[in-house]
Design a protein around this motif. Sequence first.
Motif, PDB file in Angstrom:
ATOM      1  N   VAL A  18     -16.554 -22.182 -30.803  1.00 38.48           N
ATOM      2  CA  VAL A  18     -14.887 -22.394 -31.865  1.00 38.48           C
ATOM      3  C   VAL A  18     -15.139 -22.626 -32.989  1.00 38.48           C
ATOM      4  N   ASP A  19     -15.718 -23.575 -33.338  1.00 33.17           N
ATOM      5  CA  ASP A  19     -15.019 -24.132 -34.759  1.00 33.17           C
ATOM      6  C   ASP A  19     -15.522 -22.746 -35.635  1.00 33.17           C
ATOM      7  N   LEU A  22     -12.193 -20.172 -35.384  1.00 39.26           N
ATOM      8  CA  LEU A  22     -10.829 -21.208 -36.448  1.00 39.26           C
ATOM      9  C   LEU A  22     -11.234 -21.431 -37.147  1.00 39.26           C
ATOM     10  N   GLU A  28      -1.858 -16.886 -37.227  1.00 37.00           N
ATOM     11  CA  GLU A  28      -0.387 -17.714 -36.056  1.00 37.00           C
ATOM     12  C   GLU A  28       0.549 -16.482 -36.135  1.00 37.00           C
ATOM     13  N   ARG A  32      -1.112 -17.051 -28.556  1.00 38.64           N
ATOM     14  CA  ARG A  32      -2.851 -18.160 -28.285  1.00 38.64           C
ATOM     15  C   ARG A  32      -3.889 -17.428 -28.465  1.00 38.64           C
ATOM     16  N   TRP A  44     -10.178 -29.350 -29.003  1.00 37.37           N
ATOM     17  CA  TRP A  44      -9.348 -28.972 -29.856  1.00 37.37           C
ATOM     18  C   TRP A  44      -7.800 -28.843 -28.710  1.00 37.37           C
ATOM     19  N   ASP A  47      -4.934 -28.335 -30.632  1.00 37.05           N
ATOM     20  CA  ASP A  47      -4.503 -27.720 -32.301  1.00 37.05           C
ATOM     21  C   ASP A  47      -3.444 -25.806 -30.712  1.00 37.05           C
ATOM     22  N   ARG A  49      -3.912 -23.069 -31.525  1.00 40.69           N
ATOM     23  CA  ARG A  49      -4.299 -21.906 -31.887  1.00 40.69           C
ATOM     24  C   ARG A  49      -4.982 -21.926 -30.317  1.00 40.69           C
ATOM     25  N   ILE A  50      -5.394 -23.091 -29.777  1.00 44.49           N
ATOM     26  CA  ILE A  50      -6.591 -23.381 -28.247  1.00 44.49           C
ATOM     27  C   ILE A  50      -5.297 -22.975 -27.197  1.00 44.49           C
TER      28      ILE A  50
END
Length: 126
Positions: A18-19, A22, A28, A32, A44, A47, A49-50
């Motif tokens: 996931v990191d 991201l 953006e 999502r 997250w 966040d 985006r999640i």
Amino acid sequence: MKRILVTGATGFLGRHVVDALLAQSIEESGDRQIRLLCRSSPPWANDPRIETVTGDILDRHIVDQAVAGTDIVVHLAGLVTRDPSRSAELFETHVEGTRNICDAALKSGKPRILVASSSGTIALSR
């Protein structure tokens, strides 16, 4: 835009995946792009985006919801234990859970699946 589902995101490997997702330059937008199927709140959670679907890979209904609308499933959910008394739990998680993910992907018609397994799946064998 590709929508990616990650199972097992709060585990050792999942956190790194996931990191890494991201860290990529993801444009953006209102949609999502990363969805997580987690039993608990992930780091997250705030966040934008999640998207998080709370549930378990053993729950077919939740898995169907999590897979719906995705293009790629990164299936990392698993259990690592050396305790022989938990062998049924290992089987359910690694076999039945993975079957649920694959069945949901077939139903949805398009996601590709990347599966990473664990040594925990064979730890109780000879």
